[in-house]
Motif scaffolding. Structure first.
Motif, PDB file in Angstrom:
ATOM      1  N   VAL A 166       0.871  -1.177   0.000  1.00 39.76           N
ATOM      2  CA  VAL A 166       0.000   0.000   0.000  1.00 39.76           C
ATOM      3  C   VAL A 166       0.905   1.223   0.000  1.00 39.76           C
ATOM      4  CG1 VAL A 166      -1.754   1.297   1.248  1.00 39.76           C
ATOM      5  CG2 VAL A 166      -1.851  -1.205   1.214  1.00 39.76           C
ATOM      6  N   TYR A 167       0.734   2.091  -0.973  1.00 43.20           N
ATOM      7  CA  TYR A 167       1.647   3.214  -1.126  1.00 43.20           C
ATOM      8  C   TYR A 167       1.493   4.239  -0.006  1.00 43.20           C
ATOM      9  CZ  TYR A 167       3.311   7.718  -2.562  1.00 43.20           C
ATOM     10  OH  TYR A 167       3.923   8.939  -2.554  1.00 43.20           O
ATOM     11  N   THR A 168       2.632   4.681   0.531  1.00 41.80           N
ATOM     12  CA  THR A 168       2.701   5.801   1.465  1.00 41.80           C
ATOM     13  C   THR A 168       3.946   6.615   1.125  1.00 41.80           C
ATOM     14  OG1 THR A 168       3.956   4.485   3.067  1.00 41.80           O
ATOM     15  CG2 THR A 168       1.561   4.560   3.347  1.00 41.80           C
ATOM     16  N   GLY A 169       3.947   7.863   1.478  1.00 41.82           N
ATOM     17  CA  GLY A 169       5.124   8.699   1.260  1.00 41.82           C
ATOM     18  C   GLY A 169       4.971   9.616   0.068  1.00 41.82           C
ATOM     19  N   LYS A 170       6.118  10.106  -0.431  1.00 44.63           N
ATOM     20  CA  LYS A 170       6.139  11.044  -1.540  1.00 44.63           C
ATOM     21  C   LYS A 170       5.937  10.310  -2.864  1.00 44.63           C
ATOM     22  CE  LYS A 170       9.318  14.244   0.753  1.00 44.63           C
ATOM     23  NZ  LYS A 170      10.643  14.935   0.670  1.00 44.63           N
ATOM     24  N   PRO A 171       5.310  10.986  -3.846  1.00 51.58           N
ATOM     25  CA  PRO A 171       5.142  10.365  -5.165  1.00 51.58           C
ATOM     26  C   PRO A 171       6.494   9.997  -5.785  1.00 51.58           C
ATOM     27  CG  PRO A 171       3.750  12.298  -4.971  1.00 51.58           C
ATOM     28  CD  PRO A 171       4.648  12.298  -3.766  1.00 51.58           C
ATOM     29  N   TYR A 172       6.512   8.876  -6.494  1.00 54.33           N
ATOM     30  CA  TYR A 172       7.751   8.438  -7.135  1.00 54.33           C
ATOM     31  C   TYR A 172       7.431   7.568  -8.342  1.00 54.33           C
ATOM     32  CZ  TYR A 172       7.334   3.572  -5.662  1.00 54.33           C
ATOM     33  OH  TYR A 172       6.911   2.279  -5.524  1.00 54.33           O
ATOM     34  N   PHE A 173       8.424   7.400  -9.185  1.00 54.99           N
ATOM     35  CA  PHE A 173       8.346   6.487 -10.323  1.00 54.99           C
ATOM     36  C   PHE A 173       9.709   5.827 -10.444  1.00 54.99           C
ATOM     37  CE2 PHE A 173       8.639   5.155 -14.718  1.00 54.99           C
ATOM     38  CZ  PHE A 173       7.371   4.650 -14.974  1.00 54.99           C
ATOM     39  N   LYS A 174       9.749   4.502 -10.519  1.00 54.43           N
ATOM     40  CA  LYS A 174      11.009   3.768 -10.480  1.00 54.43           C
ATOM     41  C   LYS A 174      11.071   2.779 -11.633  1.00 54.43           C
ATOM     42  CE  LYS A 174      13.862   0.998  -7.302  1.00 54.43           C
ATOM     43  NZ  LYS A 174      13.887   0.345  -5.972  1.00 54.43           N
ATOM     44  N   VAL A 175      12.251   2.709 -12.254  1.00 57.25           N
ATOM     45  CA  VAL A 175      12.502   1.759 -13.335  1.00 57.25           C
ATOM     46  C   VAL A 175      13.617   0.820 -12.900  1.00 57.25           C
ATOM     47  CG1 VAL A 175      13.219   1.478 -15.733  1.00 57.25           C
ATOM     48  CG2 VAL A 175      11.821   3.445 -15.084  1.00 57.25           C
ATOM     49  N   ASN A 176      13.413  -0.477 -13.107  1.00 59.83           N
ATOM     50  CA  ASN A 176      14.416  -1.486 -12.764  1.00 59.83           C
ATOM     51  C   ASN A 176      14.801  -2.272 -14.009  1.00 59.83           C
ATOM     52  OD1 ASN A 176      14.433  -1.569  -9.587  1.00 59.83           O
ATOM     53  ND2 ASN A 176      12.267  -1.506 -10.183  1.00 59.83           N
TER      54      ASN A 176
END
Length: 851
Positions: A166-176
């Motif tokens: 469940v997402y919490t915190g600052k917005p982010y986008f991640k690529v792996n």
């Protein structure tokens, strides 16, 4: 069935009522909002952190053992199967994602996601292959070895609960991005797979229509020719993101998304399929075998969490997993079923080619909510719909006999099933739900009342086209590298071979011959439960509960084993009490006592009278097998020296009434089935766990995580009971007692880690070692000994760099010791090799970037 509809209706009515109530009670006092909001943030933002995992373990009345996302990231663990093995007393079965807990295998465990059962992705197993569940999309894994009434009653080893992120915190986008190599595969000059499947696993091969087979006969679109693949490098690509939006003055919508594709190549060479009689003479042994393997995994998850206000929360999770598994094997040796003139292979050698393609599509959907209706009353509900489609399209098998003297090959024509194509399809629809209410009488007393319901229907169809050779031996020769030169439309039309099924010849009776083998199943589980927590004082807390399960199992079948068909209709009622006591000696030490009763049901394919053939063995279901009852006892001491440290010792015991085991039955090969083999089984053991900082200085920490389990198991073996209770499964045990199938005497995990943080980033180094002792794969009969999997030692290492710029780099080596994987048939102390190979070392590099 009316009761089922009524039960599900009650769940939806309850859900609707709580949603309406949530809309009417949005206005809470600002004071209460802030208080609850603060607690919520602390509990959710660090769910996967090591310190939070240990803190929850310390405070909980129940015995819980969790593996958090922070620990998994450091260890480079990418799938849930490997993650679970980091917990105490667990082991993963070789070549699968199935887990043994405290010596108890697949049928004794259960798997849930966010508290609701999810189906297996493979009809051969009860539980989902945890190897396909990616750790990037979960907060933590909870290993529940001690039973409480909120857990579904069909478990004895443990329930593995996958808690989605469940997402919490600052917005982010991640690529792996990642790539790795299996040293066995990359060193192979030519890497082969079967014709048909593609790189991404999206090309689905369909079974020919009955009309086309009846009309034209040989209408298969794919060839028998092996296809060479270049550059067998493993690769992975994944993205995940999180964001949130405010809705009104109190509402908040959080969104977490994850999508990934990865593939894996593997190659092994060694011995396969070994089976021997009581005089140590081989019945089957492929002492020159090789297997090429290619796997894909495409996964997507979306989690929406809507916090209406401090008292009401709704969550929706949808998860789609598409996996494929290709395996192409070439096996050379001796097999009495095909040609029994030369067991020493002085002149003749059996050559077997087997190409298997498995495709699984699993769709998991859950809608759940939590509602505090008043200060003492909280209602929680959870509804789920799961759909599974599992296929084995176009499994191919060819068998020829090589004449070393004449340097040519011919078919083992006496067995029409030696050369075949096989197609099967399993579709399951799974409806699950749970609703419960918590009522606090005071700060010291809480009552929980709940209902759980599950309805699952399954439909399995299988067709095997056998190619019966009609030419006389000596009148033809076969090229094992080009089976299409023989199996083609022209040779079919000219009568070189016929296509037959177990029901008859396609040419002469297509209407009957093309009816597939099938079984359909309905499982319905209704359960009510109650749980009472009472805190006697600051030190002593007790939890007393009971669950009532009513289980209905219905099956209709018509298979090659029982072509006249039949039905199974069984109904069981189980009362399952539980007791959990926690005594906090001080702020750092806990003593726990747990006792419970549970049960274990046989798997679908352990009941269905259907035979599934593989290289090492064939398995067939047994309509006479029935559930076991389990009695469980745990005693545990915990010491928490620091916030992220724990030392614990656990003693446990289990008594299993009418245990179910895999047994080798009277046959010329490794044919196994399943039965209640005796009156009882006993499991005793001890577990030790240590999470400790060995050295800290400034921003550096050197730490260890060690766990070990000792097991002593014994089960009764009763040949008379086997004969009395079973229709077509029999055996004559030489012993009256034996260790339990799947139980290793000793298991251990040792992890050493070093982390260092600096201004521009941090570094994690982890070395992980594990040991799994000898364990029985299947029980023998008469003078044929048990099939035993020998001990395995594994070593993994990973280095992870994460920079403040958002760039992450990981280097990892897996299976560095490259141990020999070995299964033997233990004939009164003489170990005869059944299979033997090495998986190969895996080396990989990963790069990520977080915006």
């Amino acid at each position: 069935m009316n009761f089922r509809k009524l039960s599900i209706a009650v769940l939806f009515l309850t859900t609707s009522g709580t949603l309406l109530y949530a809309q009417e009670t949005k206005k809470d006092s600002v004071k209460n909002e802030k208080k609850i909001e603060g607690v919520t943030i602390q509990g959710t933002t660090k769910k996967g952190a090591e310190s939070n995992i240990i803190s929850l373990q310390k405070k909980s009345v129940e015995v819980i053992e969790r593996v958090g996302s922070a620990q998994l990231t450091k260890q480079g663990v990418g799938d849930a199967a490997t993650a679970v093995t980091k917990a105490t007393g667990t082991q993963k079965q070789e070549s699968s994602g199935q887990i043994f807990v405290r010596g108890l295998g697949d049928r004794y465990n259960s798997t849930t996601m966010n508290g609701l059962p999810i189906p297996s992705n493979d009809p051969l197993y009860k539980n989902i292959d945890l190897g396909i569940v990616k750790t990037d999309m979960i907060d933590f894994l909870s290993l529940e070895k001690v039973y409480t009434p909120r857990i579904w009653g069909d478990m004895a080893g443990a329930n593995v609960d996958i808690v989605s992120k469940v997402y919490t915190g600052k917005p982010y986008f991640k690529v792996n991005l990642g790539s790795s190599v299996n040293m066995n595969a990359i060193q192979k000059n030519n890497f082969y797979l079967q014709d048909g499947p593609n790189f991404f696993g999206t090309n689905i091969i369909n079974k020919p229509s009955n009309a086309s087979v009846a009309t034209a006969g040989y209408v298969f679109k794919t060839s028998w020719q092996n296809q060479e693949k270049s550059n067998p490098f493993n690769s992975s690509l994944g993205i995940d993101f999180g964001t949130n939006f405010k809705i009104g003055s109190q509402g908040k919508l959080s969104i977490f998304g994850y999508g990934a594709f990865d593939n894996e190549y593997g190659y092994v060479k060694g011995i396969a399929g070994g089976a021997y009689d009581g005089q140590n003479t081989p019945l089957k042994i492929y002492n020159d075998s090789e297997e090429y393997r290619y796997l894909t995994n495409s996964t997507g998850l979306l989690n929406l969490n809507y916090k209406i206000n401090s008292n009401h929360n709704i969550n929706f999770t949808t998860n789609y997993i598409h996996t494929t598994d290709q395996k192409l094997g070439n096996y050379k040796g001796y097999n009495r079923d095909y040609y029994d003139n030369d067991p020493l292979q002085e002149r003749y050698q059996t050559q077997l080619r087997r190409a298997t393609y498995k495709v699984n599509d699993l769709f998991v959907n859950q809608l759940r909510g939590e509602h505090t209706l008043s200060e003492p009353l909280k209602i929680s509900w959870n509804l789920g719909y799961n759909r599974l489609e599992s296929k084995r399209p176009d499994r191919q098998q060819n068998v020829t006999i090589y004449d070393k003297q004449m340097n040519n090959s011919f078919f083992a024509s006496s067995n029409p099933g030696a050369n075949n194509r096989y197609y099967d399809n399993l579709i399951e629809n799974d409806y699950v739900g749970d609703v419960h209410a918590d009522y606090k009488f005071s700060d010291n007393a809480k009552l929980t009342l709940g209902y759980s319901g599950r309805y699952k229907d399954s439909d399995f169809r299988a067709t095997q086209y056998n190619f019966r050779i009609k030419l006389n031996q000596g009148s033809y020769f076969v090229d094992p590298n080009n089976y299409d030169s023989f199996f083609n439309l022209l040779n079919y039309q000219t009568g070189a071979f016929d296509i037959v099924t177990f029901r008859g010849d396609v040419k002469f009776d297509p209407a009957n011959a093309l009816i597939p083998q099938f079984f359909t199943s309905e499982v319905f589980n209704n359960a009510g439960y109650a749980n009472f927590d009472y805190k006697f004082n600051e030190k002593l807390t007790a939890q007393l509960g009971v669950r009532y399960d009513n289980l209905s199992q219905k099956m209709t079948y018509n298979t090659a084993l029982l072509s006249n068909g039949g039905k199974i209709d069984k109904n069981y009622s189980k009362i399952l009490p539980s007791l959990n006591i926690k005594y906090a000696l001080n702020d750092f030490n806990n003593f726990r006592l747990s006792a419970s009763k549970t049960y274990t049901t046989p798997l679908l394919l352990e009941m269905a009278p259907f035979e599934y053939e593989d290289i090492d063995e064939s398995s067939l279901g047994n309509t006479s097998v029935y559930p076991s009852d389990n009695y469980n006892l745990d005693l545990k001491w915990e010491w928490f020296p620091k916030k992220n440290e724990v030392i614990s010792i656990t003693a446990f015991g289990k008594y299993i009434k009418n245990p179910i085991s895999r047994i080798t039955i009277a046959s010329s090969s490794n044919v196994v089935s399943f039965a209640n083999v005796g009156e009882g089984a006993r499991v005793f053991g001890a577990e030790v766990e240590l999470r400790k900082d060995l050295y800290t200085r400034g921003n550096s920490r050197f730490y260890t995580f060690i766990n070990a389990t000792y097991l002593n198991t014994e089960q009764d073996l009763d040949s008379d009971k086997l004969l009395k209770e079973n229709t077509y499964v029999s055996g004559n045990f030489l012993k009256t007692k034996e260790k339990m199938q799947g139980a290793s005497d000793f298991l251990a995990n040792v992890n050493l880690g070093w982390e260092n943080k600096w201004k521009s980033g941090n570094l994690d180094l982890v070395v992980a070692y594990s040991y799994i002792g000898d364990n029985i794969y299947s029980l023998g009969f008469e003078k044929r000994g048990n099939m035993v999997d020998k001990a395995i030692n594994t070593l993994d290492a990973i280095a992870r760099f994460k920079f403040s710029s958002g760039v992450g780099i990981s280097l990892q080596g897996k299976n560095l010791l490259n141990p020999t994987i070995k299964r033997v048939q233990d004939n009164e102390g003489t170990e005869l090799v059944s299979k033997e190979y090495k998986r190969g070392i895996n080396l990989g590099l990963g790069v990520s970037y977080e915006f």
